[in-house]
Write an enzyme that holds these catalytic residues in place. Structure first.
Site, mmCIF file in Angstrom:
data_model
loop_
_atom_site.group_PDB
_atom_site.id
_atom_site.type_symbol
_atom_site.label_atom_id
_atom_site.label_comp_id
_atom_site.label_asym_id
_atom_site.label_seq_id
_atom_site.Cartn_x
_atom_site.Cartn_y
_atom_site.Cartn_z
ATOM 1 N N LYS A 131 -6.945 -0.103 6.632
ATOM 2 C CA LYS A 131 -6.670 0.116 5.574
ATOM 3 C C LYS A 131 -7.989 0.670 4.857
ATOM 4 C CE LYS A 131 -4.553 -1.591 1.232
ATOM 5 N NZ LYS A 131 -3.737 -2.708 0.920
ATOM 6 N N SER B 120 0.783 -1.903 -0.699
ATOM 7 C CA SER B 120 -0.175 -0.845 -0.910
ATOM 8 C C SER B 120 -0.769 -0.416 0.485
ATOM 9 C CB SER B 120 -1.333 -1.126 -1.727
ATOM 10 O OG SER B 120 -2.000 -2.404 -1.322
ATOM 11 N N SER C 31 1.458 -6.525 -0.420
ATOM 12 C CA SER C 31 1.052 -5.428 -0.086
ATOM 13 C C SER C 31 0.899 -5.253 1.653
ATOM 14 C CB SER C 31 -0.351 -4.966 -0.549
ATOM 15 O OG SER C 31 -0.099 -4.599 -1.968
#
Length: 470
Positions: A81, A156, A180
């Site tokens: 990420k 996310s 997330s």
């Protein structure tokens, strides 16, 4: 062994490289080939660093030939990420504001994986500043679900869920502040591990809410997540909130039977208003666990709606505090939805925030009293499978918060309590969308979740299923 190395699990490919049955270059090239085919349809990567990855793979192979393996993941290519600082690399945090930000240091979690020998493939897309559960991003476009590209990935950690599901990377770091890691794991059909607050250092990871943020992996299997968590966990002088506790042998826990364990199912909230196919998968999951020797019992939990509301107060206030300067100086550079949510945080009274923080201890005590006598809880990760990108693209409309609240309904209470939760692929809808269940434990008892999740995966094959290129 599969003819396509990228389809192997993290633990399997790491062993194949260590045993010299596969080279790091072969494995890295296999991932790059899949990235070239899949990423145009998925938009999972922020940056693809093919040339540098192959050079690093060649260096890993040369080191191994000299007997110089670095660690348990020597030569294994990974992407993470785009909020984990990697010194000298651009780290956008999914935002326009940081589109040119060059990290001055490397995050502890990422450094520990590098020390274990990993190769960098690039960086993965994410929701702007990690503040959204769907996967939409107004600056870089929505990430798409590899099981059906019309559907969301969850956020996310959107790129992490999509890339792991499509086998573009063997695993990826995510973060979990309100769900997330577990949302993308559930919607994309992969395993995601939200660890206890403090189990893994957060140093060098972009913050969203300093009292809720957690670091954790997404991967194909529970065993993969156990390996990664064991490598990353532990005290860190760069993060005083990282727990000064011994790190258990999570891989050993993954081999244990669950015979005789008592697993609780909430009597309300997590089983209310479920999509019919999620309810079916829950029943089928419980049947598997019972067959493996666990006892399933009903548990009456305290009001989870209060926990969710308190989590929202804490998250919104802390996020607004972190972004206040940019909201004043650069409001035009935020996406509309994220800006709206951050501005809402400015409107929360200090008294409400402090009350929510003060109540965390009593709320955790009440939870532990309710689950006394059980080894873990199990519940759906979300009440529904992945929505379409179009129907969940509500921007900053009046509907936005309602959509967000529904998607994160089953994850936020766990964030508020700071507890660990492991999301495992548990079935599919009749239209082919994944459904995940979360196993919820006590603070710092990640080993129990690994034990239960690994037993479930030995008895099922949902985690081994691979989507087909659209």
């Amino acid at each position: 062994m599969s003819d396509e190395p990228a389809l192997m699990s993290l633990t399997a490919v790491a062993k194949a490289i260590a045993d010299k049955r596969l080279s790091s270059r072969e494995v890295t090239q296999s991932c790059l080939d899949r990235i070239a085919k899949w990423n145009p349809a998925l938009n999972a990567f922020m940056a693809i660093e093919a040339e540098d990855a192959l050079k690093a793979a060649d260096a890993a192979d040369a080191a191994l030939a000299r007997g110089g393996a670095k660690g348990a993941l020597h030569g294994v290519p990974l992407a993470h990420k785009d909020m984990y600082y990697d010194k000298g690399k651009v780290v956008t945090c999914g935002s326009k504001i940081r589109k040119d930000f060059v990290a001055p240091t490397t995050s502890t979690a990422l450094q520990r994986l590098k020390d274990a020998g990993t190769v960098r493939l690039g960086s993965l897309q994410m929701v702007e500043f990690a503040y959204g559960p769907t996967g939409h991003n107004p600056h870089y476009g929505a990430v798409r679900n590899p099981w059906n590209t019309d559907h969301i990935t969850g956020g996310s950690s959107s790129g992490s869920g999509s890339a792991v599901a499509a086998r573009l990377t063997f695993a990826a770091l995510g973060s979990d502040t309100g769900g997330s890691i577990r949302m993308p794991a559930h919607f994309c059909g992969v395993t995601g591990f939200k660890t206890t607050v403090g189990r893994i250092s957060r140093a060098g990871a972009m913050p969203l809410s300093w009292s809720l943020d957690t670091v954790g992996p997404l991967a194909q299997t529970v065993e993969d997540c156990a390996l990664l968590t064991g490598l990353m966990a532990g005290a860190d002088p760069e993060d005083p909130t990282a727990a000064q506790l011994p790190v258990p042998d999570y891989l050993a826990a993954a081999k244990q039977s669950i015979k005789g364990l008592k697993i609780g199912v909430p009597a309300a909230f997590y089983v209310d208003d479920l999509d019919a196919e999620v309810a079916r998968v829950l029943d089928e999951t419980l049947a598997v666990l019972k067959k493996e020797g666990a006892e399933i019992v009903k548990v009456e939990l305290p009001d989870q709606r209060q926990l969710s509301a308190a989590c929202q107060f804490v998250l919104a206030t802390e996020a607004a505090s972190l972004h206040k300067r940019w909201m004043i100086e650069r409001p035009q550079d935020y996406g509309a939805q994220v800006l709206m949510r951050l501005q809402n945080g400015l409107a929360i009274p200090a008294v409400s925030y402090l009350e929510a923080m003060r109540w965390r201890g009593p709320a955790l005590s009440a939870h532990l009293a309710a689950v006394e006598g059980t080894d873990a809880l199990i519940a759906p990760a979300a009440p529904m499978p992945a929505a379409t990108i179009a129907e969940s693209d509500v921007g900053n409309s009046m509907e936005a918060e309602a959509v967000i609240q529904r998607i994160t309904r089953f994850t936020r209470p766990i964030n508020y309590l700071g507890l660990p939760s492991l999301s495992i692929p548990s079935g599919f809808t009749r239209s082919g969308l994944p459904v995940g269940m979360q196993i919820i434990g006590r603070s710092f008892d990640e080993a129990m979740l690994v034990r239960i999740g690994a037993a479930f995966q030995r008895a099922t094959d949902f985690h081994r299923r691979v989507p087909k290129l659209p």
